[in-house]
Design a protein around this motif. Structure first.
Motif, PDB file in Angstrom:
ATOM      1  N   GLU A   1       0.793  -1.221   0.000  1.00  0.00           N
ATOM      2  CA  GLU A   1       0.000   0.000   0.000  1.00  0.00           C
ATOM      3  C   GLU A   1       0.833   1.284   0.000  1.00  0.00           C
ATOM      4  O   GLU A   1       0.391   2.311  -0.487  1.00  0.00           O
ATOM      5  N   THR A   2       2.052   1.242   0.567  1.00  0.00           N
ATOM      6  CA  THR A   2       2.711   2.538   0.775  1.00  0.00           C
ATOM      7  C   THR A   2       4.111   2.628   0.161  1.00  0.00           C
ATOM      8  O   THR A   2       4.759   1.611  -0.116  1.00  0.00           O
ATOM      9  N   THR A   3       4.569   3.875   0.001  1.00  0.00           N
ATOM     10  CA  THR A   3       5.839   4.187  -0.666  1.00  0.00           C
ATOM     11  C   THR A   3       7.009   3.438  -0.041  1.00  0.00           C
ATOM     12  O   THR A   3       7.801   2.798  -0.738  1.00  0.00           O
ATOM     13  N   THR A   4       7.128   3.531   1.293  1.00  0.00           N
ATOM     14  CA  THR A   4       8.259   2.915   1.980  1.00  0.00           C
ATOM     15  C   THR A   4       8.298   1.411   1.719  1.00  0.00           C
ATOM     16  O   THR A   4       9.359   0.849   1.438  1.00  0.00           O
ATOM     17  N   GLY A   5       7.149   0.747   1.789  1.00  0.00           N
ATOM     18  CA  GLY A   5       7.100  -0.693   1.549  1.00  0.00           C
ATOM     19  C   GLY A   5       7.508  -1.028   0.118  1.00  0.00           C
ATOM     20  O   GLY A   5       8.275  -1.973  -0.115  1.00  0.00           O
TER      21      GLY A   5
ATOM     22  N   GLY B   1       7.677  15.238  -1.483  1.00  0.00           N
ATOM     23  CA  GLY B   1       7.150  14.227  -2.401  1.00  0.00           C
ATOM     24  C   GLY B   1       5.634  14.333  -2.373  1.00  0.00           C
ATOM     25  O   GLY B   1       5.072  15.394  -2.110  1.00  0.00           O
ATOM     26  N   HIS B   2       4.979  13.205  -2.598  1.00  0.00           N
ATOM     27  CA  HIS B   2       3.513  13.230  -2.646  1.00  0.00           C
ATOM     28  C   HIS B   2       2.915  13.706  -1.333  1.00  0.00           C
ATOM     29  O   HIS B   2       2.077  14.604  -1.306  1.00  0.00           O
ATOM     30  N   CYS B   3       3.353  13.091  -0.226  1.00  0.00           N
ATOM     31  CA  CYS B   3       2.771  13.448   1.083  1.00  0.00           C
ATOM     32  C   CYS B   3       3.157  14.870   1.489  1.00  0.00           C
ATOM     33  O   CYS B   3       2.297  15.669   1.883  1.00  0.00           O
ATOM     34  N   GLY B   4       4.445  15.181   1.397  1.00  0.00           N
ATOM     35  CA  GLY B   4       4.908  16.504   1.829  1.00  0.00           C
ATOM     36  C   GLY B   4       4.244  17.631   1.057  1.00  0.00           C
ATOM     37  O   GLY B   4       3.891  18.672   1.621  1.00  0.00           O
TER      38      GLY B   4
ATOM     39  N   THR C   1      12.181  21.362   3.386  1.00  0.00           N
ATOM     40  CA  THR C   1      13.558  20.875   3.298  1.00  0.00           C
ATOM     41  C   THR C   1      13.532  19.660   2.375  1.00  0.00           C
ATOM     42  O   THR C   1      12.563  18.897   2.378  1.00  0.00           O
ATOM     43  N   GLU C   2      14.529  19.497   1.575  1.00  0.00           N
ATOM     44  CA  GLU C   2      14.578  18.399   0.589  1.00  0.00           C
ATOM     45  C   GLU C   2      15.998  17.939   0.362  1.00  0.00           C
ATOM     46  O   GLU C   2      16.956  18.599   0.777  1.00  0.00           O
ATOM     47  N   VAL C   3      16.140  16.777  -0.274  1.00  0.00           N
ATOM     48  CA  VAL C   3      17.466  16.306  -0.709  1.00  0.00           C
ATOM     49  C   VAL C   3      17.495  16.155  -2.238  1.00  0.00           C
ATOM     50  O   VAL C   3      18.552  15.965  -2.814  1.00  0.00           O
TER      51      VAL C   3
ATOM     52  N   ASN D   1       5.702  13.506  12.770  1.00  0.00           N
ATOM     53  CA  ASN D   1       6.083  12.746  11.571  1.00  0.00           C
ATOM     54  C   ASN D   1       4.819  12.203  10.911  1.00  0.00           C
ATOM     55  O   ASN D   1       3.889  11.793  11.594  1.00  0.00           O
ATOM     56  N   THR D   2       4.818  12.181   9.580  1.00  0.00           N
ATOM     57  CA  THR D   2       3.705  11.503   8.893  1.00  0.00           C
ATOM     58  C   THR D   2       4.228  10.454   7.903  1.00  0.00           C
ATOM     59  O   THR D   2       3.464   9.876   7.148  1.00  0.00           O
ATOM     60  N   GLY D   3       5.546  10.216   7.926  1.00  0.00           N
ATOM     61  CA  GLY D   3       6.126   9.135   7.121  1.00  0.00           C
ATOM     62  C   GLY D   3       5.800   7.794   7.760  1.00  0.00           C
ATOM     63  O   GLY D   3       5.344   7.740   8.916  1.00  0.00           O
TER      64      GLY D   3
END
Ligand SMILES: NC(=O)c1ccc[n+]([C@@H]2O[C@H](COP(=O)([O-])OP(=O)(O)OC[C@H]3O[C@@H](n4cnc5c(N)ncnc54)[C@H](O)[C@@H]3O)[C@@H](O)[C@H]2O)c1
Length: 421
Positions: free
Chosen positions: A153-157, A219-222, A239-241, A295-297
């Protein structure tokens, strides 16, 4: 394996409140209800055993009920120790679902719950953050042989599963539900945007207007979070990288700087990166007295709370989901929801309307795997783009919105390479 335990929830007497909440979600999830009506007669999931590991919210309950109505056998756990809505878990348990989830569990209990969902030897896994599929791979690889597929379901996964597939370690095919346009560009943006602000407001009740609101990750969430904070009158700082993401934020009207530059001027901080240690000790040390941090990540490691504890003299809970840390320099910093996803731990997660599309993708992805998974390569697959258009179309119809259609002449024009100026 033991199949003795049918469910474990906090308090079954909450079931009636949970049922009311689920009903509310159903009234706002027309695409899911259309899928339920369509497939409850056909029951295409007969023979499917689905183990799910995803936030136990009212919207998830709509997905569970829809899978069961379509013939699936289901066992479920939450994918975060703080995101389970206990009344919803009770309602699902009361109607016979094997569910293992309660709010505020510890890490051992979290994995005990995941293990229980594997007791019935599933054929499909559904993940939000990949903890369930990792448990299969690392602890119960013998279960992989009968597995026809999994969804994420999610980006991290998705990032982690792609890394596993690249190393040839993935034992069955996975569909990246996250990457569907009707998921990523709606749920992550508008869902996380609104619900993260909701979580911050419920935990603090601060005025957002006029505040320096720092969003780590555009990204999408931010992007969604920054957009909604700006809508409430905040001065947004990103802030970004990634250079292109930073540039996009600047052109959207946000200030862009490093976290070291933002730390001393921010009033409210939120991380949405999927990366660890985004805010760490040296940043907390620079913060204004009274700064709010969350945090919302997907994982709580975006905030390094161990380093915060090291530079603090103590902490105490001042409101639900709001802990005050007193720093050695005398400043107070308020951390929301212990650094867990603020929208799910301190509020109710994404609104039903947006989960309607995400879970329609989940349902259709699982159906595809149930039917075709045996023949699919052990890779991370994407959903067909036509499915996005189909889901968006149903959603538009239920909103009473009509759109134009290309005429035959326009269709021909789109592929006519002889036409010029
Ligand atoms: N709260 C929720 O309900 C919810 C919903 C969907 C996704 N998520 C999670 O949110 C996280 C972000 O998801 P997304 O879809 O926005 O991902 P994304 O890949 O679209 O965006 C992440 C952004 O963070 C940036 N980034 C990475 N490391 C950084 C750092 N150290 N400092 C600043 N920026 C950094 C990246 O460059 C990228 O632009 C993931 O963990 C995802 O699983 C949470």
């Amino acid at each position: 394996m033991s199949t003795q335990v049918k469910f474990k929830v906090a308090d079954l007497s909450l079931a009636e409140a949970g049922r009311r909440r689920i009903k509310w979600a159903e009234s706002r999830m027309p695409v899911m209800m259309a899928l339920r009506r369509r497939y409850e007669a056909e029951r295409p999931f007969i023979g499917a055993k689905i183990a799910g590991c995803l936030h136990v919210t009212k919207e998830t309950a709509v997905l569970v009920r829809t899978l069961v109505a379509a013939g699936a056998e289901v066992r479920w756990s939450g994918c975060n120790p703080l995101s389970t809505q206990d009344d919803v878990a009770a309602a699902l348990a009361a109607e016979g679902t094997s569910i293992f989830a309660w709010h505020g569990m510890n890490t051992d209990e979290f994995y005990w719950c995941i293990d229980r969902t594997l007791d019935f030897e599933p054929t499909l896994t559904l993940d939000d953050g990949a903890d369930l599929i990792f448990t299969v791979h690392h602890k119960h690889p013998e279960l992989a042989a009968r597995m026809v597929g999994g969804t994420e379901e999610t980006t991290t996964g998705v990032h982690r599963l792609r890394a596993m597939a690249a190393d040839g370690k993935l034992l069955y095919p996975v569909i990246a539900v996250n990457d569907a346009e009707t998921k990523w560009d709606f749920d992550n943006v508008y869902g996380t945007g609104q619900s993260s602000l909701d979580g911050i407001l419920r935990a603090t009740s601060v005025l957002v207007a006029g505040k320096n609101f720092v969003v780590a990750g555009f990204g999408h969430c931010g992007r969604g979070v920054a957009m909604r904070a700006a809508g409430l009158g905040a001065n947004t700082i990103v802030t970004e990288v990634k250079p292109t993401a930073a540039l996009r934020a600047r052109l959207e009207g946000d200030q862009v700087m490093t976290m070291d530059e933002a730390a001393p001027i921010g009033d409210i901080f939120i991380t949405a990166t999927g990366m660890k240690d985004v805010i760490r000790g040296r940043h907390f040390e620079q913060m204004r007295d009274g700064a709010v941090v969350c945090n919302t990540g997907h994982y709580d490691c975006e905030l390094n709370l161990d380093e915060l504890a090291e530079i603090s003299t103590g902490k105490r809970v001042v409101r639900p989901n709001n802990e005050e840390y007193t720093l050695k320099n005398g400043h107070k910093v308020f951390v929301l929801a212990q650094g867990r996803l603020v929208n799910l731990a301190a509020a109710e997660g994404h609104p039903s309307e947006v989960m309607d599309m995400s879970f329609a993708n989940q349902f259709l992805a699982l159906l595809k795997l149930h039917r075709e998974g045996q023949g699919m390569e052990h890779l991370v697959h994407e959903l067909p783009p036509e499915q996005d258009q189909e889901i968006a179309n149903i959603k538009l119809e239920t909103m009473g919105i009509r759109i134009d259609e290309l005429t035959p002449e326009q269709l021909a024009y789109a592929t006519d390479y002889s036409a010029g100026t």
